[in-house]
Design a protein around this motif. Structure first.
Motif, PDB file in Angstrom:
ATOM      1  N   LYS A  14       0.851  -1.345  -0.129  1.00  0.00           N
ATOM      2  CA  LYS A  14       0.032   0.082  -0.144  1.00  0.00           C
ATOM      3  C   LYS A  14       0.913   1.302   0.031  1.00  0.00           C
ATOM      4  CE  LYS A  14      -4.132  -1.675   2.150  1.00  0.00           C
ATOM      5  NZ  LYS A  14      -4.914  -1.832   3.458  1.00  0.00           N
ATOM      6  N   ILE A  57       2.291   1.698  -3.435  1.00  0.00           N
ATOM      7  CA  ILE A  57       1.389   2.428  -4.514  1.00  0.00           C
ATOM      8  C   ILE A  57       1.023   3.852  -4.144  1.00  0.00           C
ATOM      9  CG2 ILE A  57      -1.089   2.191  -5.018  1.00  0.00           C
ATOM     10  CD1 ILE A  57      -1.085  -0.850  -4.512  1.00  0.00           C
ATOM     11  N   ILE A  58       0.953   4.344  -2.903  1.00  0.00           N
ATOM     12  CA  ILE A  58       0.921   5.839  -2.459  1.00  0.00           C
ATOM     13  C   ILE A  58       1.913   6.392  -3.161  1.00  0.00           C
ATOM     14  CG2 ILE A  58       0.933   7.307  -0.808  1.00  0.00           C
ATOM     15  CD1 ILE A  58      -0.557   5.109   1.182  1.00  0.00           C
ATOM     16  N   LYS A  59       3.231   5.971  -3.002  1.00  0.00           N
ATOM     17  CA  LYS A  59       4.233   6.573  -3.400  1.00  0.00           C
ATOM     18  C   LYS A  59       4.562   6.647  -5.082  1.00  0.00           C
ATOM     19  CE  LYS A  59       7.554   5.990   0.597  1.00  0.00           C
ATOM     20  NZ  LYS A  59       8.629   5.440   0.989  1.00  0.00           N
ATOM     21  N   LYS A 109       4.414   7.754  -8.808  1.00  0.00           N
ATOM     22  CA  LYS A 109       3.834   8.772  -9.464  1.00  0.00           C
ATOM     23  C   LYS A 109       2.997   8.542 -10.528  1.00  0.00           C
ATOM     24  CE  LYS A 109       8.106  11.073  -8.268  1.00  0.00           C
ATOM     25  NZ  LYS A 109       9.232  12.022  -8.773  1.00  0.00           N
ATOM     26  N   SER A 110       1.993   9.573 -10.563  1.00  0.00           N
ATOM     27  CA  SER A 110       1.020   9.295 -11.736  1.00  0.00           C
ATOM     28  C   SER A 110       1.834   9.667 -12.996  1.00  0.00           C
ATOM     29  CB  SER A 110      -0.169  10.344 -11.835  1.00  0.00           C
ATOM     30  OG  SER A 110      -0.603   9.858 -10.430  1.00  0.00           O
ATOM     31  N   ALA A 122       0.045   3.299 -12.328  1.00  0.00           N
ATOM     32  CA  ALA A 122      -0.216   3.494 -10.914  1.00  0.00           C
ATOM     33  C   ALA A 122      -1.624   4.006 -10.603  1.00  0.00           C
ATOM     34  CB  ALA A 122       0.720   4.417 -10.518  1.00  0.00           C
ATOM     35  N   GLU A 123      -2.273   4.610 -11.494  1.00  0.00           N
ATOM     36  CA  GLU A 123      -3.504   5.454 -11.214  1.00  0.00           C
ATOM     37  C   GLU A 123      -4.468   4.226 -10.905  1.00  0.00           C
ATOM     38  OE1 GLU A 123      -1.800   6.125 -13.915  1.00  0.00           O
ATOM     39  OE2 GLU A 123      -1.133   8.238 -13.607  1.00  0.00           O
ATOM     40  N   TRP A 154      -4.118   1.264  -9.610  1.00  0.00           N
ATOM     41  CA  TRP A 154      -4.027   0.639  -8.238  1.00  0.00           C
ATOM     42  C   TRP A 154      -4.515   1.602  -7.508  1.00  0.00           C
ATOM     43  CZ3 TRP A 154      -3.768  -4.291  -8.398  1.00  0.00           C
ATOM     44  CH2 TRP A 154      -3.005  -4.754  -9.392  1.00  0.00           C
ATOM     45  N   GLU A 155      -4.079   2.899  -7.625  1.00  0.00           N
ATOM     46  CA  GLU A 155      -4.641   3.846  -6.489  1.00  0.00           C
ATOM     47  C   GLU A 155      -6.243   3.807  -6.426  1.00  0.00           C
ATOM     48  OE1 GLU A 155      -2.656   7.480  -7.400  1.00  0.00           O
ATOM     49  OE2 GLU A 155      -0.858   6.855  -7.066  1.00  0.00           O
ATOM     50  N   MET A 156      -6.970   3.740  -7.734  1.00  0.00           N
ATOM     51  CA  MET A 156      -8.237   4.008  -7.627  1.00  0.00           C
ATOM     52  C   MET A 156      -9.154   2.660  -7.030  1.00  0.00           C
ATOM     53  SD  MET A 156      -9.539   5.484 -11.242  1.00  0.00           S
ATOM     54  CE  MET A 156      -8.432   4.360 -12.344  1.00  0.00           C
ATOM     55  N   GLY A 200      -7.391   1.008  -4.572  1.00  0.00           N
ATOM     56  CA  GLY A 200      -7.210   0.980  -3.292  1.00  0.00           C
ATOM     57  C   GLY A 200      -6.787  -0.224  -2.528  1.00  0.00           C
TER      58      GLY A 200
END
Length: 163
Positions: free
Chosen positions: A127, A130-132, A134-135, A146-147, A149-151, A153
């Motif tokens: 997690k 994933i937060i780190k 960059k888009s 990466a976007e 995986w961020e969506m 969550g």
């Protein structure tokens, strides 16, 4: 001198004078180059110009070789080498020696964290990664940006299907 005058005074008139002189200098250099190249081409158009073309091509070819700049080096026993063949042989011997010598490694006295089995990646670490991310950057081996995986969550390990 005019540049230094402008730098010290910072006046618009001095700046204009500097720009005019700089422009005149560039025009003079361009005219001198043009005159030189015209005379060179006129000389190359003569019957003896063919020899000059070959000489010019040869010198340009020689300048592409990187080892032409070394004039002399010292041998291991401090003897000075000047001829090209000896210099090349010395370089070959030196790099052969340093490339094929086995260096002894110091004994490991403290436990190294990289030795042994590698610990599994935890969902918390995943997690955080994933937060780190960059888009808009390059995707990983899964070809998902990466976007996504961020969506979602959720850690990627929850989406992996075991086959």
């Amino acid at each position: 001198m005019v540049y230094k005058t402008w730098w010290n005074s910072r006046l618009g008139t001095d700046l204009q004078k500097y720009r005019n002189l700089k422009s005149a200098a560039k025009r003079a250099v361009a005219a001198a180059k043009d005159q030189y190249y015209h005379s060179l081409y006129d000389q190359l158009d003569t019957p003896s110009g063919e020899n000059n073309i070959y000489r010019l091509a040869k010198s340009r070819h020689r300048s592409t070789h990187g080892n032409g700049h070394v004039m002399h080096i010292k041998e291991a026993d401090a003897k000075l080498l000047r001829d090209k063949h000896s210099i090349l042989q010395r370089s070959t011997d030196y790099f052969h020696k340093i490339s094929n010598t086995q260096f002894t490694h110091p004994p490991i006295t403290s436990p190294d964290p990289t030795l042994g089995p590698v610990a599994s990646i935890t969902p918390g670490e995943e997690k955080l990664a994933i937060i780190k991310m960059k888009s808009g950057k390059a995707t990983g081996p899964d070809d998902l940006p990466a976007e996504i995986w961020e969506m979602l969550g959720k850690p990627a390990s929850e989406f992996l299907v075991k086959q």
